[in-house]
Design a protein around this motif. Sequence first.
Motif, PDB file in Angstrom:
ATOM      1  N   ALA A   1       0.766  -1.355  -0.079  1.00 15.15           N
ATOM      2  CA  ALA A   1      -0.048   0.082  -0.076  1.00 15.15           C
ATOM      3  C   ALA A   1       0.823   1.159  -0.031  1.00 15.15           C
ATOM      4  CB  ALA A   1      -1.007   0.006   1.189  1.00 15.15           C
ATOM      5  N   SER A   2       0.445   2.248  -0.486  1.00 17.67           N
ATOM      6  CA  SER A   2       1.169   3.498  -0.639  1.00 17.67           C
ATOM      7  C   SER A   2       0.287   4.849  -1.069  1.00 17.67           C
ATOM      8  CB  SER A   2       2.111   3.573  -1.932  1.00 17.67           C
ATOM      9  OG  SER A   2       3.095   4.569  -1.637  1.00 17.67           O
ATOM     10  N   ALA A   3       0.636   5.990  -0.417  1.00 16.08           N
ATOM     11  CA  ALA A   3       0.166   7.064  -0.589  1.00 16.08           C
ATOM     12  C   ALA A   3       1.122   7.596  -1.609  1.00 16.08           C
ATOM     13  CB  ALA A   3      -0.060   8.124   0.472  1.00 16.08           C
ATOM     14  N   ASP A   4       0.201   8.145  -2.958  1.00 13.77           N
ATOM     15  CA  ASP A   4       1.150   8.802  -3.784  1.00 13.77           C
ATOM     16  C   ASP A   4       0.857  10.185  -4.403  1.00 13.77           C
ATOM     17  OD1 ASP A   4       3.218   8.033  -5.865  1.00 13.77           O
ATOM     18  OD2 ASP A   4       1.593   8.640  -7.248  1.00 13.77           O
ATOM     19  N   MET A   5       1.849  10.990  -4.576  1.00 18.56           N
ATOM     20  CA  MET A   5       1.504  12.443  -4.915  1.00 18.56           C
ATOM     21  C   MET A   5       2.028  12.661  -6.445  1.00 18.56           C
ATOM     22  SD  MET A   5       2.650  15.892  -3.011  1.00 18.56           S
ATOM     23  CE  MET A   5       1.597  15.969  -1.585  1.00 18.56           C
ATOM     24  N   TYR A   6       1.552  12.752  -7.396  1.00 19.15           N
ATOM     25  CA  TYR A   6       2.289  12.907  -8.757  1.00 19.15           C
ATOM     26  C   TYR A   6       1.488  13.243  -9.589  1.00 19.15           C
ATOM     27  CZ  TYR A   6       6.633  12.779 -10.829  1.00 19.15           C
ATOM     28  OH  TYR A   6       7.945  13.246 -11.449  1.00 19.15           O
ATOM     29  N   TYR A   7       1.832  13.551 -11.124  1.00 23.22           N
ATOM     30  CA  TYR A   7       1.229  13.689 -12.155  1.00 23.22           C
ATOM     31  C   TYR A   7       0.486  12.635 -12.676  1.00 23.22           C
ATOM     32  CZ  TYR A   7       4.342  17.768 -11.758  1.00 23.22           C
ATOM     33  OH  TYR A   7       5.086  18.888 -11.080  1.00 23.22           O
ATOM     34  N   PHE A   8      -0.500  12.776 -13.523  1.00 20.88           N
ATOM     35  CA  PHE A   8      -1.064  11.873 -14.373  1.00 20.88           C
ATOM     36  C   PHE A   8      -1.684  10.790 -13.408  1.00 20.88           C
ATOM     37  CE2 PHE A   8       1.998  13.665 -17.332  1.00 20.88           C
ATOM     38  CZ  PHE A   8       1.015  14.128 -18.224  1.00 20.88           C
ATOM     39  N   HIS A   9      -2.244  11.055 -12.199  1.00 21.53           N
ATOM     40  CA  HIS A   9      -2.714  10.079 -11.284  1.00 21.53           C
ATOM     41  C   HIS A   9      -3.400   8.879 -11.925  1.00 21.53           C
ATOM     42  CE1 HIS A   9      -6.182  13.039 -10.911  1.00 21.53           C
ATOM     43  NE2 HIS A   9      -6.684  11.926 -10.778  1.00 21.53           N
ATOM     44  N   GLU A  10      -4.072   9.248 -12.918  1.00 21.28           N
ATOM     45  CA  GLU A  10      -5.104   8.131 -13.442  1.00 21.28           C
ATOM     46  C   GLU A  10      -4.154   7.021 -13.925  1.00 21.28           C
ATOM     47  OE1 GLU A  10      -5.246  11.282 -14.502  1.00 21.28           O
ATOM     48  OE2 GLU A  10      -7.112  12.160 -14.589  1.00 21.28           O
ATOM     49  N   GLU A  11      -3.013   7.156 -14.394  1.00 18.79           N
ATOM     50  CA  GLU A  11      -2.165   6.132 -14.782  1.00 18.79           C
ATOM     51  C   GLU A  11      -1.724   5.366 -13.749  1.00 18.79           C
ATOM     52  OE1 GLU A  11      -1.795   5.512 -18.096  1.00 18.79           O
ATOM     53  OE2 GLU A  11      -2.774   7.232 -18.570  1.00 18.79           O
ATOM     54  N   THR A  12      -1.466   5.919 -12.460  1.00 17.78           N
ATOM     55  CA  THR A  12      -0.954   5.267 -11.479  1.00 17.78           C
ATOM     56  C   THR A  12      -1.923   4.533 -10.741  1.00 17.78           C
ATOM     57  OG1 THR A  12       0.381   7.217 -10.751  1.00 17.78           O
ATOM     58  CG2 THR A  12       0.075   5.476  -9.096  1.00 17.78           C
ATOM     59  N   VAL A  13      -3.353   5.137 -10.734  1.00 16.07           N
ATOM     60  CA  VAL A  13      -4.458   4.166 -10.462  1.00 16.07           C
ATOM     61  C   VAL A  13      -4.559   2.881 -11.100  1.00 16.07           C
ATOM     62  CG1 VAL A  13      -7.200   4.191 -10.373  1.00 16.07           C
ATOM     63  CG2 VAL A  13      -5.972   6.181  -9.389  1.00 16.07           C
ATOM     64  N   GLN A  14      -4.680   3.017 -12.381  1.00 18.01           N
ATOM     65  CA  GLN A  14      -4.863   1.902 -13.378  1.00 18.01           C
ATOM     66  C   GLN A  14      -3.642   0.817 -12.817  1.00 18.01           C
ATOM     67  OE1 GLN A  14      -7.212   1.145 -15.361  1.00 18.01           O
ATOM     68  NE2 GLN A  14      -6.010  -0.844 -15.604  1.00 18.01           N
ATOM     69  N   ALA A  15      -2.289   1.252 -12.859  1.00 19.23           N
ATOM     70  CA  ALA A  15      -1.479   0.175 -12.697  1.00 19.23           C
ATOM     71  C   ALA A  15      -1.709  -0.388 -11.086  1.00 19.23           C
ATOM     72  CB  ALA A  15      -0.209   1.192 -12.293  1.00 19.23           C
ATOM     73  N   ALA A  16      -2.409   0.365 -10.236  1.00 18.04           N
ATOM     74  CA  ALA A  16      -2.529  -0.218  -8.889  1.00 18.04           C
ATOM     75  C   ALA A  16      -3.565  -1.320  -9.069  1.00 18.04           C
ATOM     76  CB  ALA A  16      -2.813   0.969  -7.858  1.00 18.04           C
ATOM     77  N   LEU A  17      -4.557  -0.981  -9.855  1.00 21.87           N
ATOM     78  CA  LEU A  17      -5.971  -1.957 -10.009  1.00 21.87           C
ATOM     79  C   LEU A  17      -5.174  -3.226 -10.661  1.00 21.87           C
ATOM     80  CD1 LEU A  17      -8.588   0.251 -10.930  1.00 21.87           C
ATOM     81  CD2 LEU A  17      -8.400  -0.589  -8.827  1.00 21.87           C
ATOM     82  N   GLU A  18      -4.328  -2.932 -11.572  1.00 21.44           N
ATOM     83  CA  GLU A  18      -3.764  -4.304 -12.326  1.00 21.44           C
ATOM     84  C   GLU A  18      -2.980  -4.868 -11.299  1.00 21.44           C
ATOM     85  OE1 GLU A  18      -1.459  -2.547 -15.237  1.00 21.44           O
ATOM     86  OE2 GLU A  18      -3.181  -1.735 -16.475  1.00 21.44           O
ATOM     87  N   ALA A  19      -2.240  -4.541 -10.425  1.00 21.98           N
ATOM     88  CA  ALA A  19      -1.183  -4.989  -9.537  1.00 21.98           C
ATOM     89  C   ALA A  19      -2.062  -5.504  -8.280  1.00 21.98           C
ATOM     90  CB  ALA A  19      -0.186  -4.285  -9.170  1.00 21.98           C
ATOM     91  N   GLY A  20      -3.184  -5.022  -7.903  1.00 28.33           N
ATOM     92  CA  GLY A  20      -3.948  -5.398  -6.553  1.00 28.33           C
ATOM     93  C   GLY A  20      -3.325  -4.754  -5.649  1.00 28.33           C
ATOM     94  N   PHE A  21      -2.628  -3.509  -5.982  1.00 27.38           N
ATOM     95  CA  PHE A  21      -2.164  -2.708  -4.789  1.00 27.38           C
ATOM     96  C   PHE A  21      -2.967  -1.424  -4.158  1.00 27.38           C
ATOM     97  CE2 PHE A  21       1.023   0.511  -3.606  1.00 27.38           C
ATOM     98  CZ  PHE A  21       2.123  -0.259  -3.332  1.00 27.38           C
TER      99      PHE A  21
END
Length: 241
Positions: free
Chosen positions: A128-148
């Motif tokens: 699990a992580s708290a994230d602060m960065y650009y293009f957060h939609e891409e990070t969300v998609q990566a998290a869903l793919e990874a079960g993160f």
Amino acid sequence: MSESVLYGDITVVRPDRENRLTVTPHAWVAVKDGRIACVSTMESEARLVLEGRQYTLYRGDSRILLPAFANTHNHMAMTLLRNSADDLELQRWLFDVIFPREERLNAGIVAAGSRLAMAEMIRSGTGASADMYYFHEETVQAALEAGFRLNFSVDVKRPDPTGAPMPDSRILEDQLRRYARDPSGLLRVSMLVHSVYLYAEELYPQLADMAEALDCSVQVHIAETEKEVQECLARYGRSAA
């Protein structure tokens, strides 16, 4: 159906209902449909939970099973900027090295960097992580793919007719509707407030009111360097912390 797993004769470390740490040696742990279904010191009890199912057995000799770690502050895609002038103090590093590089970022770069960061965290036991960065939609998609599990932050500023950044609650409302009740249960939305030194003073009351009205958490950098603390004291008469 998720894979079923049995951890045999392993030491289990976990918090109890009073958040005290408990250690159970020689435990047997059954995982069914992606959830822990049984923790017992009796092998037969754990195996009974998985009766009739195919499962993978992991021997736990000299091993520990414990909850995943959480990274409480992150800029995942910045793993691609690793070793970028890492011998500089924060302000020079940010303004002279990192910000110019970040101006050239795009969604594809952030997607790749987020996936790499999650792979590295998962390998080291972080889930699990708290994230602060650009293009957060891409990070969300990566998290869903990874079960993160991900708490990601959203920049709620838009330029007004003069070009000055102004908060717009519709941005945050849209992201809360879109992600806060995601069926995965993995996502949490926060407001992005980078730092005292990057945001104009007049923005803070508006941002605070917006976060309170929408019952939204806030991610912010606070008191990272002596320079930041001294500037905050000089400007506001108090520390940001």
